[in-house]
Design a protein around this motif. Structure first.
Motif, mmCIF file in Angstrom:
data_model
loop_
_atom_site.group_PDB
_atom_site.id
_atom_site.type_symbol
_atom_site.label_atom_id
_atom_site.label_comp_id
_atom_site.label_asym_id
_atom_site.label_seq_id
_atom_site.Cartn_x
_atom_site.Cartn_y
_atom_site.Cartn_z
ATOM 1 N N ARG A 114 0.554 -1.042 0.015
ATOM 2 C CA ARG A 114 -0.624 -0.268 0.200
ATOM 3 C C ARG A 114 0.910 1.272 -0.225
ATOM 4 O O ARG A 114 0.313 2.256 -0.383
ATOM 5 C CB ARG A 114 -1.019 0.121 0.958
ATOM 6 C CG ARG A 114 -2.104 -1.262 1.270
ATOM 7 C CD ARG A 114 -3.124 -1.341 -0.004
ATOM 8 N NE ARG A 114 -3.832 -2.087 0.284
ATOM 9 C CZ ARG A 114 -4.998 -2.240 -0.326
ATOM 10 N NH1 ARG A 114 -5.116 -0.881 -1.297
ATOM 11 N NH2 ARG A 114 -5.890 -2.585 0.048
ATOM 12 N N ARG A 115 1.852 1.415 1.033
ATOM 13 C CA ARG A 115 2.768 2.175 0.748
ATOM 14 C C ARG A 115 3.425 2.935 -0.659
ATOM 15 O O ARG A 115 3.328 3.966 -0.882
ATOM 16 C CB ARG A 115 3.606 2.461 1.858
ATOM 17 C CG ARG A 115 3.375 2.295 3.242
ATOM 18 C CD ARG A 115 5.054 2.452 4.102
ATOM 19 N NE ARG A 115 4.030 2.110 5.570
ATOM 20 C CZ ARG A 115 4.265 2.663 6.802
ATOM 21 N NH1 ARG A 115 5.917 2.742 6.263
ATOM 22 N NH2 ARG A 115 4.303 2.341 7.716
ATOM 23 N N ALA A 119 3.211 6.311 -2.755
ATOM 24 C CA ALA A 119 3.699 6.670 -3.478
ATOM 25 C C ALA A 119 3.699 7.366 -4.684
ATOM 26 O O ALA A 119 4.604 8.494 -5.571
ATOM 27 C CB ALA A 119 5.519 5.854 -2.862
ATOM 28 N N LEU A 120 4.174 5.354 -5.303
ATOM 29 C CA LEU A 120 3.919 6.177 -7.132
ATOM 30 C C LEU A 120 2.108 6.426 -7.925
ATOM 31 O O LEU A 120 3.226 7.145 -8.834
ATOM 32 C CB LEU A 120 4.349 4.944 -7.807
ATOM 33 C CG LEU A 120 5.398 3.883 -6.949
ATOM 34 C CD1 LEU A 120 5.902 2.368 -7.866
ATOM 35 C CD2 LEU A 120 7.101 5.203 -7.404
ATOM 36 N N ALA A 167 -2.402 -4.405 -10.448
ATOM 37 C CA ALA A 167 -2.535 -4.156 -9.830
ATOM 38 C C ALA A 167 -3.800 -4.213 -9.140
ATOM 39 O O ALA A 167 -4.409 -4.631 -7.608
ATOM 40 C CB ALA A 167 -2.155 -2.440 -9.597
ATOM 41 N N ALA A 168 -4.926 -3.776 -9.538
ATOM 42 C CA ALA A 168 -6.423 -4.102 -8.413
ATOM 43 C C ALA A 168 -6.682 -5.479 -9.130
ATOM 44 O O ALA A 168 -7.377 -5.896 -8.245
ATOM 45 C CB ALA A 168 -7.219 -3.650 -10.062
ATOM 46 N N GLY A 169 -5.315 -6.405 -9.448
ATOM 47 C CA GLY A 169 -5.975 -7.785 -9.394
ATOM 48 C C GLY A 169 -5.525 -8.345 -8.177
ATOM 49 O O GLY A 169 -6.181 -9.301 -7.692
ATOM 50 N N VAL A 170 -4.598 -7.989 -7.640
ATOM 51 C CA VAL A 170 -4.044 -8.116 -7.156
ATOM 52 C C VAL A 170 -4.215 -8.102 -5.330
ATOM 53 O O VAL A 170 -5.081 -8.605 -4.634
ATOM 54 C CB VAL A 170 -2.137 -7.465 -6.239
ATOM 55 C CG1 VAL A 170 -1.731 -7.725 -5.163
ATOM 56 C CG2 VAL A 170 -1.210 -8.359 -7.456
ATOM 57 N N GLN A 171 -5.096 -7.044 -5.468
ATOM 58 C CA GLN A 171 -5.742 -5.811 -4.370
ATOM 59 C C GLN A 171 -7.006 -7.033 -3.974
ATOM 60 O O GLN A 171 -8.031 -6.976 -2.851
ATOM 61 C CB GLN A 171 -5.965 -4.838 -4.605
ATOM 62 C CG GLN A 171 -4.654 -3.814 -4.077
ATOM 63 C CD GLN A 171 -4.902 -2.046 -4.868
ATOM 64 O OE1 GLN A 171 -6.439 -1.299 -5.438
ATOM 65 N NE2 GLN A 171 -4.055 -1.675 -4.783
#
Length: 275
Positions: A114-115, A119-120, A167-171
């Motif tokens: 999440r950090r 940041a990105l 990223a959405a898939g991982v979350q």
């Protein structure tokens, strides 16, 4: 025997399966018919606009369907157009490959931490809103002329949907899968290979389909950037030769190839879903 299904039961099951399959195929046939009707309507409007409503001797008549299809057949059989198409498809493959090599690991990292996402995320949202074509002068100054600036522009255009969808898939992974991997003392590599990647593959394929659409739009103007082959280069060549029917034939071919690429991406996604 009582424990074995009778012939009548087999027949009933077969009939039920056939009845279930029939509406499915009827739905496919209906969708195909509607799609074919839509394409026919577009062709009819093209014909009306260039051959019926356009004034005699007008510029629009030079882009009429009849001359376009004749030129397309000649270009595919008696010119170097297939070579230009192959060069363009190679550039698409390289740009998509580089975007995957960058986007998937970055998306996995952003989705996992999440950090890192915090940041990105602002920088990514800023960069992805810049049109890839606005980088063309800078790409030429940095990479020179040839394939390298084209690869840079295509990769820059394609990487963002892959990063964001990965990223959405991982979350959205089910936390119970990760807990199960921890309970059997799976290593990070084993968790990545057997849990995370299979779980986000559908999102990655969605990102790939979006990336292909963006790549195909960006490709042609990129190939007008100091290269000596490709469909964008060929379009400039037809313009310079005032070969209007060939120019329209190239526009038509670009649309057909883009449609086929998107259909292949959709087919790959459906195959994964079915598997």
């Amino acid at each position: 025997m009582h424990g074995e299904p009778s012939t009548a039961q087999h027949a009933a099951a077969s009939t039920a399966g056939s009845n279930a399959a029939a509406p499915r195929w009827q739905g496919y046939a209906a969708r195909f018919g509607l799609g074919l009707g839509g394409l026919t309507a577009v062709l009819a409007l093209w014909w009306l606009g260039t051959e019926v409503l356009a004034p005699a001797g007008g510029m629009a008549r030079r882009f009429a369907p009849g001359a376009t299809f004749v030129s397309l057949g000649q270009l595919l059989t008696a010119s170097d157009l297939p070579m230009h198409v192959a060069v363009s498809l190679r550039r698409i493959a390289v740009g998509l490959g580089l975007a995957l090599a960058i986007g998937v690991p970055l998306g996995l990292a952003i989705g996992s931490y999440r950090r890192l996402e915090a940041a990105l995320s602002p920088a990514m949202q800023f960069l992805r809103m810049i049109s890839p074509l606005s980088w063309m002068p800078i790409a030429v100054m940095v990479f020179g002329v040839g394939d390298d600036p084209v690869y840079f522009l295509l990769t820059f255009a394609a990487v963002w949907p892959i990063v964001l969808n990965t990223a959405a898939g991982v979350q959205q992974l089910d936390a119970r899968w990760l807990q199960l991997a921890q309970s059997v003392a799976a290593t990070r590599w084993e968790t990545l290979h057997h849990v995370i990647l299979p779980g986000v593959l559908g999102h990655i394929l969605t990102g790939v389909r979006l990336a292909i659409g963006i790549l195909w739009i960006v490709l042609v103007p990129c190939e007008m950037l100091g290269v000596s082959a490709g469909m964008g280069y060929f379009i400039l060549d037809t313009r310079d030769r005032l070969a209007y029917s060939e120019l329209m034939a190239m526009v038509l071919l670009i649309g057909v190839l883009g449609f086929l690429l998107d259909a292949a991406a959709r087919g790959l996604y459906r195959y994964w879903r079915g598997g």
